[in-house]
Scaffold this active site. Structure first.
Site, mmCIF file in Angstrom:
data_model
loop_
_atom_site.group_PDB
_atom_site.id
_atom_site.type_symbol
_atom_site.label_atom_id
_atom_site.label_comp_id
_atom_site.label_asym_id
_atom_site.label_seq_id
_atom_site.Cartn_x
_atom_site.Cartn_y
_atom_site.Cartn_z
ATOM 1 N N HIS A 36 0.810 -1.220 0.000
ATOM 2 C CA HIS A 36 0.000 0.000 0.000
ATOM 3 C C HIS A 36 0.847 1.275 0.000
ATOM 4 C CE1 HIS A 36 -3.380 -2.495 2.142
ATOM 5 N NE2 HIS A 36 -3.305 -2.767 0.852
HETATM 6 C C1 LIG Z 1 0.074 -7.535 -4.701
HETATM 7 C C2 LIG Z 1 -0.851 -6.427 -4.301
HETATM 8 C C3 LIG Z 1 -1.942 -6.697 -3.485
HETATM 9 C C4 LIG Z 1 -2.809 -5.662 -3.121
HETATM 10 N N1 LIG Z 1 -3.949 -5.972 -2.448
HETATM 11 C C5 LIG Z 1 -4.897 -5.019 -2.272
HETATM 12 C C6 LIG Z 1 -6.169 -5.357 -1.771
HETATM 13 O O1 LIG Z 1 -6.475 -6.514 -1.501
HETATM 14 N N2 LIG Z 1 -7.073 -4.359 -1.606
HETATM 15 C C7 LIG Z 1 -6.775 -3.060 -1.890
HETATM 16 O O2 LIG Z 1 -7.624 -2.194 -1.661
HETATM 17 N N3 LIG Z 1 -5.565 -2.705 -2.369
HETATM 18 C C8 LIG Z 1 -4.641 -3.657 -2.609
HETATM 19 N N4 LIG Z 1 -3.451 -3.330 -3.175
HETATM 20 C C9 LIG Z 1 -3.160 -1.910 -3.419
HETATM 21 C C10 LIG Z 1 -3.941 -1.295 -4.577
HETATM 22 O O3 LIG Z 1 -4.107 -2.211 -5.624
HETATM 23 C C11 LIG Z 1 -3.197 -0.036 -5.056
HETATM 24 O O4 LIG Z 1 -3.106 0.887 -3.983
HETATM 25 C C12 LIG Z 1 -3.881 0.664 -6.216
HETATM 26 O O5 LIG Z 1 -4.156 -0.218 -7.263
HETATM 27 C C13 LIG Z 1 -2.976 1.796 -6.698
HETATM 28 O O6 LIG Z 1 -3.586 2.455 -7.760
HETATM 29 P P1 LIG Z 1 -2.778 3.537 -8.591
HETATM 30 O O7 LIG Z 1 -3.690 4.035 -9.639
HETATM 31 O O8 LIG Z 1 -2.180 4.526 -7.646
HETATM 32 O O9 LIG Z 1 -1.538 2.751 -9.214
HETATM 33 P P2 LIG Z 1 -1.510 1.442 -10.119
HETATM 34 O O10 LIG Z 1 -2.820 0.738 -10.073
HETATM 35 O O11 LIG Z 1 -0.304 0.691 -9.724
HETATM 36 O O12 LIG Z 1 -1.387 1.995 -11.597
HETATM 37 C C14 LIG Z 1 -0.249 2.606 -12.140
HETATM 38 C C15 LIG Z 1 -0.211 2.253 -13.614
HETATM 39 O O13 LIG Z 1 0.663 3.140 -14.275
HETATM 40 C C16 LIG Z 1 1.482 2.401 -15.164
HETATM 41 N N5 LIG Z 1 2.702 3.180 -15.336
HETATM 42 C C17 LIG Z 1 3.600 3.499 -14.381
HETATM 43 N N6 LIG Z 1 4.575 4.250 -14.902
HETATM 44 C C18 LIG Z 1 4.303 4.412 -16.220
HETATM 45 C C19 LIG Z 1 4.941 5.088 -17.274
HETATM 46 N N7 LIG Z 1 6.079 5.767 -17.094
HETATM 47 N N8 LIG Z 1 4.380 5.035 -18.514
HETATM 48 C C20 LIG Z 1 3.221 4.363 -18.723
HETATM 49 N N9 LIG Z 1 2.575 3.694 -17.741
HETATM 50 C C21 LIG Z 1 3.108 3.731 -16.504
HETATM 51 C C22 LIG Z 1 1.689 1.089 -14.454
HETATM 52 O O14 LIG Z 1 2.131 0.064 -15.312
HETATM 53 C C23 LIG Z 1 0.309 0.841 -13.875
HETATM 54 O O15 LIG Z 1 -0.528 0.186 -14.782
HETATM 55 C C24 LIG Z 1 -2.547 -4.321 -3.545
HETATM 56 C C25 LIG Z 1 -1.453 -4.045 -4.376
HETATM 57 C C26 LIG Z 1 -0.610 -5.085 -4.765
HETATM 58 C C27 LIG Z 1 0.553 -4.764 -5.679
#
Ligand SMILES: Cc1cc2nc3c(=O)[nH]c(=O)nc-3n(C[C@H](O)[C@H](O)[C@H](O)COP(=O)(O)OP(=O)(O)OC[C@H]3O[C@@H](n4cnc5c(N)ncnc54)[C@H](O)[C@@H]3O)c2cc1C
Length: 541
Positions: free
Chosen positions: A478
């Site tokens: 997280h």
């Molecule tokens: C293994 C795991 C288990 C988890 N379990 C839970 C759970 O059970 N419940 C829960 O609520 N949360 C859980 N989480 C946390 C939750 O999934 C994340 O907090 C949330 O998805 C983050 O969202 P985000 O949009 O900030 O980033 P992300 O969903 O990580 O999205 C970022 C995206 O940007 C892309 N990206 C990054 N840099 C670039 C770039 N330079 N160019 C193009 N694309 C790029 C990445 O590839 C990715 O697709 C878990 C996370 C993980 C990894």
């Protein structure tokens, strides 16, 4: 999803360019393209979400080390963990981390958002954000004061409520923790079953929930295997993104805004690579400074987990199924036919939120209970019958950082979390383990318990428990707050998520959280992106 020629826009030029198709980016892509007025480009470094295990809930265990869809980061050596480097999976695929996460639907505490508001972030108190949680939600139990139905994101009851997970709840009640049938309702405190972001036994990632319904829109263009390398500026205005795809460098211009949704590790990395970050760090790597923003990459927070592994007296755990070829096949067939059974298990079945100190106003520890056991998440299950419960301190005080280690956009950033740097963090983990043990020793679980395998009955003193946390503690995935919202000199974005000191640029993802919420982070990120979409569309008028 095709180009925008029908809208009279030059190829390569869009109203909005979104970097990252993760939890936040998919919401933005859907909401900003919905009225048909604006052209939207969504850039994703990873591939499409065709990997079969993405869509099967238990498949998350298979994706921890699946390079094709996972950034597979490692932290720098962690001083609080005896110099160990901690593995940090992150989704690199449509849906981002929501395509590989543990599927638990938890919003955090009302007080988290009221604290954000109290820190000067107008519009982010619990009453302000609740409508966005509800707007996103399609709650299987129906709508009420706290829940929405008919939204894009399905939230379902557990598909496989096994007897040990149910006994964990009874044991928690015996240990003095109230029963709570809804962790996302009036109060989070208590023990109960988790709900998951699934529908019909399939994962509801942000890509499935938000991107698929929008895919036929002519004004939404999605590029996969497209790594954003740099945000382009004219003076202090963001005007586009340079990205690399199939070995070629391309440019997408943004007529209105560039929206950075790369997640808590990659968003600050991209800003730093683009010249927005601590000036001395950027100069060290030969990067021209667009804006000296000391807060970019500052204030990284993460939830740690410390797992207790139990040997079970009955062959009813997932270990027993996976280690028995016949039961394994039957489980697969059951899932294929009915989408039910153990393959629908998420990263927790039941759990509890409690206070390690009665003087606290709200819970400071979350327990995730799982009807299986392993040495490390993502690795082989134990050969014996086992189950696991982990302590997760909800509001760690320790702070870390994200810093580029190189000007190469393909190189991973340096990740320092500083787990257990604060005395409060150390004490909370120790006290959390003691309360968890009380639950695990309560009568309701007695029919299932042979012994505690890890840390083991001999580990009892505070010093020994802390040593166990240092030796075995790991992330619960997280990370947040690396481009924090706020009004102080280290705040990166304002309350409308606009990058302070730059025009035409917002950050929308887990990195903008003023501090870490008291729970899992996917639902809060989706809420943030729902609210951001409204803020962006209001400014577009
Ligand atoms: C293994 C795991 C288990 C988890 N379990 C839970 C759970 O059970 N419940 C829960 O609520 N949360 C859980 N989480 C946390 C939750 O999934 C994340 O907090 C949330 O998805 C983050 O969202 P985000 O949009 O900030 O980033 P992300 O969903 O990580 O999205 C970022 C995206 O940007 C892309 N990206 C990054 N840099 C670039 C770039 N330079 N160019 C193009 N694309 C790029 C990445 O590839 C990715 O697709 C878990 C996370 C993980 C990894």
């Amino acid at each position: 999803m095709n180009a925008t020629a029908s809208h009279g826009i030059e190829p390569g030029e869009f109203d909005y360019v979104i970097v990252g198709a993760g939890s936040a980016g998919c919401v933005l892509a859907n909401r900003l393209s919905a009225n048909g007025k604006y052209s939207v480009l969504l850039l994703e470094a990873g591939p499409r979400d065709t990997h079969a295990w993405i869509h099967i809930p238990l498949g998350y265990g298979r994706l921890f080390k699946e390079k094709a869809v996972n950034w597979m980061y490692q932290t720098e050596p962690e001083p609080g963990l005896g110099g160990r480097s901690v593995f940090q999976p992150r989704g690199k695929v449509l849906g981002g981390s929501s395509s590989i996460n543990g599927l638990l639907y938890i919003r955090g505490q009302h007080e988290d958002y009221d604290r954000w508001r109290q820190r000067g972030n107008v519009g982010w108190g619990y009453d302000d954000v609740l409508p966005y949680f509800k707007k996103a939600e399609d709650q299987t139990r129906g709508a009420d004061d706290f829940h929405g139905s008919g939204g894009p994101l399905p939230v379902s009851n557990l598909g496989h409520p096994d007897p040990i997970s149910a006994a964990f709840i009874e044991a928690a009640v015996e240990a003095g923790i109230p029963r709570n049938p809804d962790f996302n309702g009036a109060s989070q405190e208590g023990a109960g079953f988790f709900q998951t972001t699934t529908k019909g036994g399939r994962r509801a990632s942000a890509a499935v929930a938000y991107l698929r319904p929008a895919k036929s829109r002519g004004n939404l263009h999605v590029e996969t295997s497209a790594l954003a390398e740099k945000i382009l500026f004219e003076g202090r205005r963001a005007v586009g993104v340079q990205y690399r795809q199939a070995g070629a460098s391309r440019v997408a211009r943004a007529r209105k805004e560039v929206l950075v949704s790369g997640g808590a590790f990659n968003s600050p990395q991209l800003l730093q690579l683009s010249g927005v970050g601590p000036a001395e760090l950027l100069r060290q790597h030969g990067i021209e400074v667009v804006l000296d923003a000391q807060g970019v990459g500052h204030d990284l927070q993460d939830h740690m987990q410390v797992r207790v592994v139990m040997r079970c007296s009955q062959a009813i755990t997932l270990n027993d199924i996976v280690n028995n070829p016949f039961r394994k096949v039957m489980t697969g067939l059951r899932y294929a036919a009915f989408r039910t059974g153990p393959l629908t298990i998420a990263a927790g079945t039941s759990g509890a939120f409690f206070k390690t100190n009665p003087r606290l106003a709200t819970p400071d520890v979350q327990i995730h209970f799982l009807p299986f056991s392993t040495d490390k998440m993502g690795e082989k299950l134990h050969p014996f019958s086992g189950f696991t419960a982990s302590v997760c301190q909800l509001r760690p005080e320790s702070r870390g950082s994200i810093r580029i280690g190189s000007a190469d956009p393909a190189a991973p950033p340096e990740i320092r979390i500083n787990y257990l740097a604060s005395e409060v963090d150390r004490t909370t983990n120790i006290e959390g383990l003691k309360i968890l043990r009380k639950i695990l020793q309560a009568p309701a679980l007695a029919p299932y318990v042979v012994e505690e395998v890890d840390p083991g009955a001999k580990v009892t003193s505070d010093e020994a428990l802390l040593a166990y946390c240092r030796a075995r503690g790991t992330t619960i995935y997280h990370p947040t707050s690396t481009c924090r919202m706020g009004n102080d000199p280290l705040a990166v974005v304002d309350q409308n998520l606009r990058l302070r000191g730059i025009d035409g640029l917002r950050v929308v993802d887990a990195s903008v959280m003023p501090d870490l919420v008291s729970g899992n982070t996917n639902a809060p990120v989706i809420m943030i992106a729902e609210k951001a979409s409204d803020l962006i569309l209001q400014d577009a008028r």
